[in-house]
Motif scaffolding. Structure first.
Motif, PDB file in Angstrom:
ATOM      1  N   GLN A   1      25.122  39.037  52.327  1.00 24.46           N
ATOM      2  CA  GLN A   1      26.024  38.657  51.247  1.00 24.46           C
ATOM      3  C   GLN A   1      27.010  37.514  51.763  1.00 24.46           C
ATOM      4  O   GLN A   1      27.733  37.952  52.821  1.00 24.46           O
ATOM      5  N   ILE A   2      27.386  36.401  51.068  1.00 24.15           N
ATOM      6  CA  ILE A   2      28.401  35.650  51.406  1.00 24.15           C
ATOM      7  C   ILE A   2      28.991  35.300  50.329  1.00 24.15           C
ATOM      8  O   ILE A   2      28.533  35.046  49.009  1.00 24.15           O
ATOM      9  N   VAL A   3      30.293  35.284  50.406  1.00 20.39           N
ATOM     10  CA  VAL A   3      31.465  34.705  49.656  1.00 20.39           C
ATOM     11  C   VAL A   3      32.139  33.729  50.244  1.00 20.39           C
ATOM     12  O   VAL A   3      32.762  33.882  51.118  1.00 20.39           O
TER      13      VAL A   3
ATOM     14  N   VAL B   1      42.740  39.024  50.307  1.00 24.02           N
ATOM     15  CA  VAL B   1      42.882  37.566  49.904  1.00 24.02           C
ATOM     16  C   VAL B   1      41.948  37.276  48.572  1.00 24.02           C
ATOM     17  O   VAL B   1      41.152  38.385  48.189  1.00 24.02           O
ATOM     18  N   THR B   2      42.713  36.633  47.650  1.00 22.82           N
ATOM     19  CA  THR B   2      42.146  36.060  46.455  1.00 22.82           C
ATOM     20  C   THR B   2      41.662  34.683  46.886  1.00 22.82           C
ATOM     21  O   THR B   2      42.164  33.755  47.098  1.00 22.82           O
ATOM     22  N   LEU B   3      40.245  34.661  46.226  1.00 23.76           N
ATOM     23  CA  LEU B   3      39.519  33.290  46.327  1.00 23.76           C
ATOM     24  C   LEU B   3      39.273  32.682  44.921  1.00 23.76           C
ATOM     25  O   LEU B   3      38.962  33.486  43.994  1.00 23.76           O
ATOM     26  N   ARG B   4      39.085  31.499  44.928  1.00 27.39           N
ATOM     27  CA  ARG B   4      38.640  30.763  43.727  1.00 27.39           C
ATOM     28  C   ARG B   4      37.340  30.104  44.183  1.00 27.39           C
ATOM     29  O   ARG B   4      37.207  29.460  45.269  1.00 27.39           O
ATOM     30  N   LEU B   5      36.204  30.648  43.676  1.00 32.42           N
ATOM     31  CA  LEU B   5      34.840  30.355  44.445  1.00 32.42           C
ATOM     32  C   LEU B   5      34.428  28.844  44.361  1.00 32.42           C
ATOM     33  O   LEU B   5      34.729  28.363  43.333  1.00 32.42           O
ATOM     34  N   VAL B   6      33.916  28.509  45.272  1.00 30.09           N
ATOM     35  CA  VAL B   6      33.243  27.242  45.337  1.00 30.09           C
ATOM     36  C   VAL B   6      31.937  27.172  45.267  1.00 30.09           C
ATOM     37  O   VAL B   6      31.261  26.112  45.542  1.00 30.09           O
ATOM     38  N   GLU B   7      31.082  28.523  45.801  1.00 27.28           N
ATOM     39  CA  GLU B   7      29.750  28.805  45.478  1.00 27.28           C
ATOM     40  C   GLU B   7      29.674  29.902  44.724  1.00 27.28           C
ATOM     41  O   GLU B   7      30.438  31.017  44.848  1.00 27.28           O
TER      42      GLU B   7
ATOM     43  N   PHE C   1      28.992  36.133  40.224  1.00 26.65           N
ATOM     44  CA  PHE C   1      29.961  35.537  39.896  1.00 26.65           C
ATOM     45  C   PHE C   1      29.639  33.799  40.209  1.00 26.65           C
ATOM     46  O   PHE C   1      28.960  33.532  41.055  1.00 26.65           O
ATOM     47  N   GLN C   2      30.426  32.946  39.355  1.00 23.29           N
ATOM     48  CA  GLN C   2      29.895  31.474  39.282  1.00 23.29           C
ATOM     49  C   GLN C   2      31.067  30.646  40.047  1.00 23.29           C
ATOM     50  O   GLN C   2      32.318  31.179  40.218  1.00 23.29           O
ATOM     51  N   VAL C   3      30.893  29.360  40.419  1.00 22.33           N
ATOM     52  CA  VAL C   3      31.931  28.581  40.889  1.00 22.33           C
ATOM     53  C   VAL C   3      32.990  28.599  40.069  1.00 22.33           C
ATOM     54  O   VAL C   3      32.902  28.367  38.799  1.00 22.33           O
TER      55      VAL C   3
END
Length: 161
Positions: free
Chosen positions: A25-27, A50-56, A70-72
Motif C-alpha cells: 500500500q502506497i500513499v 500528517v494531512t496530505l492532499r493526494l497527488v496519486e 481515494f482520488q487525486v
C-alpha cells in the motif's frame, strides 16, 4: 448589523488512512498539515500526524479489511502510531508544501506479534503550496539614514588585551 463580507468555506472531506496487513500500500500527497505530536497511537500516547492532499490515487483499509479508494486532490490523514512509521515521520519532519510518499513495505515478527514496516520518501518543497524563500538581492540599493539617527563609528583597530 454586520459590515463583514463573509464567504462560505468549502471544507474538504477527509479520511484517516488504515493500513492493510499485506505490504504494498502506497500513499503519496502534498503535506498540508503536520504535527509531531498531533495524533494519538493505540495506547493514547501522542504521535506524529500528517494531512496530505493526494497527488496519486490510494486506498485505505478498515479493521475488517474493507477497502476505500481515494482520488487525486482528496485529503487524507496519516496517524503515525506504529513504531516504525513514528520513527520515520519524526526523522522526515515533513513541512507544508513537501510531497511525501509512505509505503507499507513489509512486516516483521516481534515479541508482541507482527509489526508493519514503512518506508518514507520526501520531495522537499515540491508541492504546489510550497513556500518559496524570497529572492536575495546581492546588490541592494543604498539605504538612507533615518531622520535623527546617530551614526556609530566602527573601530578601525582592536586593542590588545
Amino acid at each position: 448589523m454586520s459590515t463583514y463580507q463573509f464567504e462560505t468555506v468549502n471544507v474538504p472531506a477527509g479520511a484517516f488512512i488504515g493500513w492493510h496487513d499485506s505490504p504494498g500500500q502506497i500513499v503519496t500527497g502534498e503535506v498540508i498539515d503536520y504535527s509531531a505530536t498531533g495524533g494519538q497511537d493505540f495506547s493514547g500516547a501522542t504521535c506524529p500526524q500528517v494531512t496530505l492532499r493526494l497527488v496519486e490515487p490510494c486506498s485505505s483499509f478498515n479493521k475488517a479489511g474493507e477497502r476505500s479508494d481515494f482520488q487525486v486532490g482528496e485529503t487524507v490523514t496519516i496517524t503515525a502510531g506504529q513504531a516504525n512509521l513514528r520513527r520515520g515521520m519524526l526523522a522526515a519532519q515533513p513541512a507544508i508544501g513537501d510531497v511525501l510518499r509512505v509505503t507499507h513495505s513489509g512486516n516483521a515478527k516481534t515479541a508482541n506479534g507482527t509489526a508493519k514496516i514503512f518506508s518514507l520518501e520526501i520531495a522537499r518543497g515540491a508541492g504546489a503550496g510550497a513556500q518559496q524563500a524570497p529572492a536575495v538581492d546581492l546588490n541592494p540599493a543604498p539605504v538612507a539614514p533615518l531622520p535623527g539617527a546617530v551614526k556609530v563609528q566602527q573601530p578601525t583597530a582592536v586593542a590588545p588585551f
